[in-house]
Enzyme design. Structure first.
Site, short mmCIF file in Angstrom:
data_model
loop_
_atom_site.label_atom_id
_atom_site.label_comp_id
_atom_site.label_asym_id
_atom_site.label_seq_id
_atom_site.Cartn_x
_atom_site.Cartn_y
_atom_site.Cartn_z
N CYS A 209 41.75 -51.94 29.06
CA CYS A 209 40.79 -51.06 28.38
C CYS A 209 39.35 -51.49 28.65
O CYS A 209 38.50 -50.69 29.01
CB CYS A 209 41.07 -51.04 26.88
SG CYS A 209 39.84 -50.11 25.97
N GLY B 272 47.93 -34.90 36.93
CA GLY B 272 47.28 -33.98 36.00
C GLY B 272 47.21 -34.57 34.61
O GLY B 272 47.08 -33.85 33.63
N ILE C 25 44.15 -39.74 33.26
CA ILE C 25 43.28 -40.39 34.24
C ILE C 25 42.82 -39.39 35.29
O ILE C 25 41.63 -39.34 35.64
CB ILE C 25 43.98 -41.61 34.88
CG1 ILE C 25 44.24 -42.68 33.79
CG2 ILE C 25 43.15 -42.18 36.03
CD1 ILE C 25 44.93 -43.94 34.28
N ASP D 153 51.27 -51.54 25.77
CA ASP D 153 51.87 -50.67 26.79
C ASP D 153 53.17 -51.24 27.37
O ASP D 153 53.99 -50.49 27.90
CB ASP D 153 50.89 -50.46 27.96
CG ASP D 153 49.73 -49.55 27.57
OD1 ASP D 153 49.60 -49.22 26.38
OD2 ASP D 153 48.94 -49.20 28.47
N HIS E 31 26.67 -26.85 8.08
CA HIS E 31 26.20 -25.73 8.88
C HIS E 31 24.82 -26.03 9.45
O HIS E 31 23.99 -26.60 8.75
CB HIS E 31 26.14 -24.48 8.00
CG HIS E 31 25.76 -23.24 8.76
ND1 HIS E 31 26.63 -22.61 9.61
CD2 HIS E 31 24.60 -22.55 8.80
CE1 HIS E 31 26.01 -21.57 10.14
NE2 HIS E 31 24.79 -21.51 9.67
P1 NDP Z 1 49.85 -39.73 32.61
O1 NDP Z 1 51.25 -40.07 32.28
O2 NDP Z 1 48.94 -39.20 31.57
O3 NDP Z 1 49.83 -38.70 33.81
C1 NDP Z 1 50.52 -38.94 35.01
C2 NDP Z 1 50.38 -37.70 35.86
O4 NDP Z 1 50.91 -37.94 37.15
C3 NDP Z 1 51.11 -36.50 35.27
O5 NDP Z 1 50.33 -35.37 35.48
C4 NDP Z 1 52.39 -36.48 36.09
O6 NDP Z 1 52.93 -35.21 36.21
C5 NDP Z 1 51.88 -36.95 37.43
N1 NDP Z 1 52.91 -37.60 38.25
C6 NDP Z 1 53.74 -38.60 37.89
N2 NDP Z 1 54.53 -38.96 38.90
C7 NDP Z 1 54.19 -38.16 39.95
C8 NDP Z 1 54.65 -38.04 41.28
N3 NDP Z 1 55.62 -38.83 41.75
N4 NDP Z 1 54.09 -37.11 42.07
C9 NDP Z 1 53.10 -36.32 41.60
N5 NDP Z 1 52.62 -36.39 40.36
C10 NDP Z 1 53.15 -37.30 39.54
O7 NDP Z 1 49.29 -41.06 33.28
P2 NDP Z 1 47.82 -41.49 33.70
O8 NDP Z 1 48.02 -42.31 34.91
O9 NDP Z 1 46.89 -40.34 33.75
O10 NDP Z 1 47.39 -42.41 32.49
C11 NDP Z 1 48.21 -43.52 32.10
C12 NDP Z 1 48.14 -43.75 30.62
O11 NDP Z 1 46.88 -44.29 30.31
C13 NDP Z 1 48.26 -42.50 29.77
O12 NDP Z 1 49.58 -42.26 29.42
C14 NDP Z 1 47.45 -42.80 28.57
O13 NDP Z 1 48.28 -43.36 27.60
C15 NDP Z 1 46.46 -43.85 29.04
N6 NDP Z 1 45.09 -43.31 29.14
C16 NDP Z 1 44.47 -42.82 28.02
C17 NDP Z 1 43.20 -42.31 28.10
C18 NDP Z 1 42.53 -41.79 26.87
O14 NDP Z 1 43.01 -42.06 25.77
N7 NDP Z 1 41.45 -41.02 27.01
C19 NDP Z 1 42.48 -42.26 29.37
C20 NDP Z 1 43.23 -42.75 30.47
C21 NDP Z 1 44.48 -43.26 30.35
P3 NDP Z 1 53.86 -34.55 35.09
O15 NDP Z 1 52.95 -34.15 33.97
O16 NDP Z 1 54.47 -33.39 35.78
O17 NDP Z 1 54.85 -35.59 34.71
#
Ligand code: NDP
Length: 461
Positions: free
Chosen positions: A43, A177, A180, A304, A437
Site C-alpha cells: 500500500c 478491467g 488497478i 491479502d 445544500h
Molecule cells: P482485480 O481482481 O480487481 O482485477 C483483475 C482484472 O484482470 C479483472 O478485470 C479480470 O477479469 C482480469 N483478468 C484476470 N485474469 C486475466 C487473464 N488471464 N486474462 C485477461 N484478463 C484477466 O485485480 P487488480 O490487479 O486490478 O487489483 C488487485 C487487488 O488490489 C484488488 O482486488 C483490490 O483488492 C486491490 N486494489 C484496491 C484498490 C482500491 O481500493 N482503490 C486499488 C488497486 C488495487 P475478470 O473481471 O473477467 O475476472
C-alpha cells in the site's frame, strides 16, 4: 519452553506492522518483524499511496478543461515533468517508510530487514541463516501481481513498475478491467500517454453494481482511453523498444509499454510452509478461521495472504484484532460483510458499500432508490457526465443494504455513508437527516420515491 519472542511477524505491510506495534506497545509482548523489501508494504510503497498521488497529478488537464467553462481562457497545463514528479514521489515514499520503521522501533519491535521463512511451527529462519523462535508466528506477506500464462508474458510490466519508469511511454496498453487497470488507465491518460485498455468482459469492474460499472466504462472512453472490450491478449513479442501484442480476436497492436493488471495472488510460495501443517486454499492463500488462526494453533495470518477482502484497511483491522485477541485478552473478530471501497478514476470515482443491486435482488425483495444527474460543478462547465447515487433498501425491515456512488470524490462520500450503513441504519434514518445544500451528496437523504420496487420471483410488483 522459552522462546526468543512472543510474536514473530513476517511482512512489514499494513497488517503486519499494525499487529506488531499493538502487541508490543499496548500489551508488552516481545515482538520481532522481518521484511524483505521496504517497510510499509504494497500500500505504502507500490500501491495506494503512490497511485493516489499520481491520480492527483493526472487530474490537472481535466480540471483545466472544466475551468474553461467558468471563464478561464486556456485549458493548457503545459508538459508533465515526470522525472521531477517521480523524484518528489519517491522522497515522499522514503519519508513514509521511515515513519513506519520508527513506529516499529519506538514500539520496541526488533526489525530484521531480510527475508524470513518458516522452519517449524515456532521457528523462523532469516535469510542470513539465523533461527528465531517465537510462541506465535504471524504471516502477513500480502500478495503479488500475477501475469497470465501466455507466450511472451515476461515482456509485460506489472503495477509495481509504473512508479519506477525512467520515462512515461508514448503509447501504453493496460490489460484487465479491475481496480488497478481502471485507475492506471485514468492516470496514464491524464498524464498524456495514449492509453489503450483491453478487458475480456463487457463492462469494467466486475463485482461492482452494474449501473456503476456501465458509467465507469463510459467514462473511461469519454476521457480518451481506447477501451477495447471482449478481448484478451494471446501473446507478446518484443521488437526493439516496442511490445507487439496479439489479441484473441486476431488483431495485433504495438506499444511502448504493456501493463498486466490481471489480479494478484497470495505470496505463499517458498515461505517454508511445507515445513508446517498450515492448510492452504486452492489459490495458495492461507486458510484461516474467524480469528485469523491457521490450521496450526501457533500460526496466524492476516491481510491479502488470506484472500478475504484484499484491501489495506481490512488488513489493518485484522492485524489489530489479532493483537487484541491474542496479546490483549480482548477477543475481537473482523466483520468482512460490510466493507466500503472506491475506485479512484477521474473525473468521477466509483464507490460502494454493502450489496450491489444485483446481489440485493438475488437475496430477495428490494426497493431501489437511484438517481442520475449532472452535478452542479461539471454541469455548469458544460460536461454531460452524469453522477449516480443509489440506495438499496430491504422493504421488510427498511434497512439500507447497500449504497453506490459514481461521482466526484465518491470515495470520500462512501466513507461517511458507510458509518450509518454499518450501524444498521434504515431508509427512514436517511430521510430524517436534513440535507447539506448545495451538495451532490444531499441526494442521499432526499431520494423519496423508489425507482424500482423489486419483489423477486412470484412476489407482487
Ligand atoms: P482485480 O481482481 O480487481 O482485477 C483483475 C482484472 O484482470 C479483472 O478485470 C479480470 O477479469 C482480469 N483478468 C484476470 N485474469 C486475466 C487473464 N488471464 N486474462 C485477461 N484478463 C484477466 O485485480 P487488480 O490487479 O486490478 O487489483 C488487485 C487487488 O488490489 C484488488 O482486488 C483490490 O483488492 C486491490 N486494489 C484496491 C484498490 C482500491 O481500493 N482503490 C486499488 C488497486 C488495487 P475478470 O473481471 O473477467 O475476472
Amino acid at each position: 519452553m522459552t522462546f526468543d519472542y512472543d510474536l514473530f511477524v513476517i511482512g512489514g505491510g499494513s497488517g503486519g506492522v499494525r499487529a506488531a506495534r499493538i502487541a508490543a506497545s499496548q500489551y508488552g509482548a516481545r515482538v520481532a518483524l522481518a521484511e524483505e523489501s521496504r517497510m510499509g508494504g504494497t500500500c505504502v510503497i507500490r500501491g495506494c499511496v503512490p497511485k493516489k498521488l499520481m491520480i492527483f497529478a493526472a487530474t490537472a488537464p481535466l480540471m483545466a478543461q472544466e475551468m474553461q467553462g467558468y471563464g478561464w481562457q486556456s485549458a493548457a497545463t503545459g508538459d508533465f515533468d515526470w522525472p521531477g514528479f517521480r523524484t518528489k514521489l519517491h522522497a515522499e515514499l522514503d519519508r513514509l517508510e521511515a515513519v513506519y520503521t520508527s513506529g516499529q522501533q519506538n514500539a520496541g519491535v526488533d526489525l530484521f530487514m531480510q527475508r524470513a521463512t518458516i522452519a517449524d511451527h515456532h521457528t523462523v529462519e532469516l535469510a542470513d541463516g539465523t533461527l528465531k523462535t517465537a510462541k506465535h508466528i504471524l504471516i502477513a506477506v500480502g500478495g503479488r501481481p500475477v501475469r497470465p500464462d501466455i507466450p511472451g508474458a515476461e515482456h509485460g510490466l506489472i503495477s509495481d513498475d509504473l512508479f519506477l519508469l525512467d520515462r512515461l511511454p508514448r503509447r501504453a496498453l493496460l490489460i484487465g478491467g479491475g481496480f488497478i487497470a481502471c485507475e492506471f488507465a485514468t492516470i496514464l491518460n491524464g498524464l498524456g500517454v495514449q492509453t489503450v485498455q483491453a478487458y475480456r468482459g463487457d463492462a469494467v469492474l466486475r463485482g461492482f453494481d452494474r449501473q456503476g460499472r456501465d458509467l465507469a466504462t463510459a467514462q473511461l472512453r469519454d476521457i480518451g482511453v481506447d477501451l477495447r472490450l471482449g478481448i484478451s491478449p494471446t501473446r507478446l513479442d518484443q521488437e526493439g523498444d516496442q511490445t507487439v501484442v496479439t489479441f484473441d480476436d486476431g488483431s495485433t497492436d504495438r506499444f511502448d509499454a504493456v501493463f498486466f493488471a490481471t489480479g494478484r495472488a497470495p505470496y505463499t510460495k517458498e515461505l517454508g510452509l511445507e515445513n508446517t501443517e498450515v492448510r492452504l486454499q486452492k489459490n495458495g492463500a492461507i486458510a484461516v478461521d474467524e480469528w485469523s488462526q491457521s490450521s496450526v494453533p501457533s500460526i496466524f495470518a492476516v491481510g491479502d495472504v488470506t484472500d478475504r477482502v484484499n484491501l489495506t484497511p481490512v488488513a489493518i483491522r485484522e492485524g489489530h484484532s489479532y493483537a487484541d485477541t491474542v496479546f490483549g485478552a480482548k477477543p475481537r473478530k473482523v466483520n468482512h460483510d460490510i466493507v466500503a471501497s472506491a475506485v479512484y478514476m477521474r473525473p468521477f470515482e466509483l464507490a460502494s458499500v454493502g450489496l450491489t443491486e444485483e446481489q440485493a435482488k438475488a437475496r430477495g425483495d428490494v426497493d431501489v432508490f437511484a438517481t442520475t444527474f449532472r452535478p452542479m460543478r461539471s454541469g455548469f462547465a458544460g460536461s454531460k457526465e452524469r453522477m449516480m447515487m443509489k440506495l438499496l433498501v430491504d422493504p421488510d425491515t427498511d434497512k439500507v443494504l447497500g449504497c453506490h456512488i459514481f461521482g466526484p470524490e465518491a470515495g470520500e462520500m462512501i466513507q461517511l455513508a458507510a458509518i450509518p450503513i454499518t450501524m444498521g441504519a434504515t431508509k427512514a434514518d436517511f430521510d430524517a437527516t436534513i440535507a447539506v445544500h448545495p451538495t451532490a451528496s444531499e441526494e442521499l437523504v432526499t431520494m423519496r420515491q423508489p425507482s424500482e420496487q423489486y419483489r423477486g420471483q412470484g412476489g407482487d410488483d
